[in-house]
Design a protein around this motif. Structure first.
Motif, short mmCIF file in Angstrom:
data_model
loop_
_atom_site.label_atom_id
_atom_site.label_comp_id
_atom_site.label_asym_id
_atom_site.label_seq_id
_atom_site.Cartn_x
_atom_site.Cartn_y
_atom_site.Cartn_z
N LEU A 59 3.20 11.13 -17.82
CA LEU A 59 3.67 9.96 -17.09
C LEU A 59 4.02 10.34 -15.66
N LYS A 60 3.43 9.63 -14.69
CA LYS A 60 3.72 9.83 -13.28
C LYS A 60 4.11 8.50 -12.67
N ILE A 61 5.28 8.42 -12.06
CA ILE A 61 5.79 7.20 -11.48
C ILE A 61 5.94 7.39 -9.97
N VAL A 62 5.43 6.42 -9.20
CA VAL A 62 5.54 6.45 -7.75
C VAL A 62 6.37 5.25 -7.31
N PRO A 63 7.67 5.44 -6.98
CA PRO A 63 8.53 4.31 -6.57
C PRO A 63 8.38 4.04 -5.08
N LEU A 64 7.24 3.50 -4.67
CA LEU A 64 6.93 3.36 -3.25
C LEU A 64 7.71 2.22 -2.61
N PRO A 65 8.57 2.50 -1.63
CA PRO A 65 9.21 1.42 -0.88
C PRO A 65 8.15 0.64 -0.10
N ALA A 66 8.28 -0.67 -0.08
CA ALA A 66 7.30 -1.51 0.59
C ALA A 66 7.92 -2.13 1.83
N ILE A 67 7.42 -1.76 3.00
CA ILE A 67 7.83 -2.34 4.26
C ILE A 67 6.56 -2.59 5.07
N GLY A 68 6.31 -3.84 5.39
CA GLY A 68 5.10 -4.13 6.13
C GLY A 68 5.14 -5.53 6.72
N SER A 69 4.00 -5.96 7.27
CA SER A 69 3.94 -7.27 7.89
C SER A 69 2.52 -7.78 7.86
N ASN A 70 2.34 -9.10 7.65
CA ASN A 70 1.04 -9.73 7.78
C ASN A 70 1.26 -11.21 8.11
N PRO A 71 0.23 -11.90 8.61
CA PRO A 71 0.41 -13.29 9.03
C PRO A 71 0.85 -14.24 7.92
N ALA A 72 0.43 -13.99 6.68
CA ALA A 72 0.75 -14.90 5.59
C ALA A 72 2.20 -14.78 5.13
N ASN A 73 2.77 -13.58 5.22
CA ASN A 73 4.10 -13.35 4.67
C ASN A 73 5.16 -12.99 5.70
N GLY A 74 4.79 -12.67 6.93
CA GLY A 74 5.74 -12.13 7.88
C GLY A 74 6.08 -10.69 7.49
N TRP A 75 7.35 -10.30 7.65
CA TRP A 75 7.79 -8.98 7.23
C TRP A 75 8.11 -8.99 5.74
N LEU A 76 7.71 -7.92 5.03
CA LEU A 76 7.94 -7.78 3.60
C LEU A 76 8.84 -6.58 3.34
N PHE A 77 9.78 -6.74 2.41
CA PHE A 77 10.68 -5.65 2.05
C PHE A 77 10.81 -5.62 0.53
N GLY A 78 10.86 -4.44 -0.04
CA GLY A 78 11.05 -4.33 -1.47
C GLY A 78 10.48 -3.04 -2.02
N LEU A 79 9.95 -3.13 -3.24
CA LEU A 79 9.36 -1.99 -3.92
C LEU A 79 7.96 -2.33 -4.40
N ALA A 80 7.09 -1.32 -4.38
CA ALA A 80 5.74 -1.46 -4.92
C ALA A 80 5.47 -0.27 -5.84
N LEU A 101 -1.99 -2.05 2.66
CA LEU A 101 -1.39 -0.83 2.13
C LEU A 101 -1.30 -0.99 0.61
N ASN A 102 -1.98 -0.11 -0.14
CA ASN A 102 -2.05 -0.24 -1.59
C ASN A 102 -1.91 1.11 -2.26
N ILE A 103 -1.68 1.05 -3.57
CA ILE A 103 -1.76 2.24 -4.41
C ILE A 103 -3.12 2.27 -5.07
N ASN A 104 -3.77 3.42 -5.05
CA ASN A 104 -5.09 3.67 -5.64
C ASN A 104 -6.20 3.03 -4.81
N GLU A 105 -7.44 3.38 -5.14
CA GLU A 105 -8.57 2.90 -4.37
C GLU A 105 -8.72 1.38 -4.50
#
Length: 399
Positions: free
Chosen positions: A34-55, A393-397
């Motif tokens: 088991l491998k867990i990646v607790p990636l913090p999510a900080i970004g921006s795009n026109p549909a959502n504005g700024w995003l904050f949270g976890l991915a 910005l995503n996890i995996n291909e």
């Protein structure tokens, strides 16, 4: 935004590397590796504005790693500056010896999104649709809520690469409100409302509920980041009123992916191909349930365009991507160059498939944070037509 993204990448890499082990030990009746990646999510795009949270994402084996494909989970727990809540989980789980596959797509959105009308010809800017009189075409705002529950179970046929199975699929769109930036005395009909009214759907809430019949060929070496072979999925979805759908309908989805290795010594150097089709076969479905760009399971189609930029009764999509390592003897860093194209039809506007094709293209950067499981952070920038573009910005291909 760049500083936030770099912080997220640093934390993800640090947490993952500190937990890695190069020893593979099989423990019967337990989750392995088991491998867990607790990636913090900080970004921006026109549909959502700024995003904050976890991915967060996770990879693991449900059985012996030598005979069982790796399972994966990707989640999003986000809040945006446009007061949107985005919760989702997507999973692809292989049981011991690959006897069963469980495919899950669960979502709860309190969100907003621009919609542009149907077909591939819809413009960026707001205007009246020349074929529908007082109906808007182009950029129109929409607030809505979405509850989605998709779960599919597939059983392996003998020792082959083929699977058959059933799924249940539920979409509930509610609290739908349209808006635009036109002057107050400009009072046309929104694309969403015109379509739904014409076909007898409610304007503020509708349900699509049905079962699916599925056939899958799973021949990839690792589903999260394939280096070779191929994958195919055909799904026929039936949405009867007795299961809760507002109207009877059916849809056909076809998905094929092929991976061509360019160097046996560096299998990360490859060409990846993706063909995807989604079609309304019978009946009618409500506006937001129509095939649309970036509404595939993992939201990976259409780099270069915003989610929902194109929509129609039928959709055909294709993509080619060159993936390559950036280091001579290591797999940590990689790059990609991609090209995609999509076409949509619209019965209301008498637009046929392939009458217009919208291309996209771009480049990307990869950081492999677990070589054994090929867990990768993917950052891409895509360009579309008429000024459309986006950062991803995503996890995996991507596929």
């Amino acid at each position: 935004m760049k500083a936030g993204l770099l912080l997220g990448l640093f934390l993800a890499v640090t947490l993952e590397i500190s937990a890695q082990s190069d020893t593979i030990t099989y423990r019967p009746n337990k989750i392995n590796q088991l491998k867990i990646v607790p990636l913090p999510a900080i970004g921006s795009n026109p549909a959502n504005g700024w995003l904050f949270g976890l991915a967060p994402s996770a990879t693991w084996y449900m059985g012996d790693p030598t005979t069982t494909k790796i399972s994966n989970f990707v989640g999003n727990f986000l809040y945006t500056t446009k007061k949107q809540w985005i919760f989702s989980s997507r999973s692809n789980i292989f049981s011991n010896n690959n006897k069963l596959i469980f495919i899950g797509d669960w979502r709860y959105f309190v969100t907003s999104q621009f919609t542009y009308g149907l077909g591939s010809n819809s413009p960026n800017e707001l205007e009246l649709n020349p074929s529908q009189g007082n109906v808007l075409w182009g950029k129109q705002g929409m607030d809505f809520r979405l509850i989605r529950f998709y779960e599919t179970i597939l059983k392996r046929i003998g020792d082959s690469k083929f699977y058959l199975g059933l799924g249940y699929h539920l979409d509930i769109h509610s609290k739908i409100e349209n808006y635009n930036e036109a002057p107050p005395d400009f009072n046309p009909i929104y694309s969403h409302d015109a379509y739904n009214s014409r076909l007898g759907f409610d304007l503020d809430r509708y349900t699509l509920s049905g079962i699916s019949f599925n056939g899958v060929m799973e021949n990839r070496d690792k589903a999260v980041s394939p280096y070779e072979k191929n994958f195919a999925w055909i799904q026929y979805k039936v949405n009867p009123t007795f299961l809760g759908s507002d109207q009877n309908s059916s849809l056909l989805m076809m998905d094929y992916r092929h991976y061509i290795n360019l160097d046996e010594q560096r299998k990360r150097n490859l060409i990846a191909l993706w063909g995807f089709g989604n079609f309304v076969v019978s009946g009618d479905v409500p506006y937001m349930s129509l095939p649309s760009i970036t509404w595939d399971m993992f939201g990976r189609s259409g780099r270069g365009y915003a989610q929902g930029r194109f929509r129609g009764e039928n959709m055909v999509y294709g993509e080619a991507e060159w993936r390559f390592p950036l280091q001579q003897n290591k797999e940590t860093f990689g790059g990609t160059v991609f090209l995609n194209a999509a076409s949509f039809s619209s019965k209301i506007d008498n637009e046929k498939l392939f009458a217009k094709i919208n291309p996209g293209y771009g480049v990307g950067f990869r950081i492999m944070i677990n070589k054994e499981n090929r867990t990768t952070i993917a950052a891409d920038y895509g360009f579309g037509q008429k000024g459309n573009s986006g950062f991803y910005l995503n996890i995996n291909e991507t596929f």
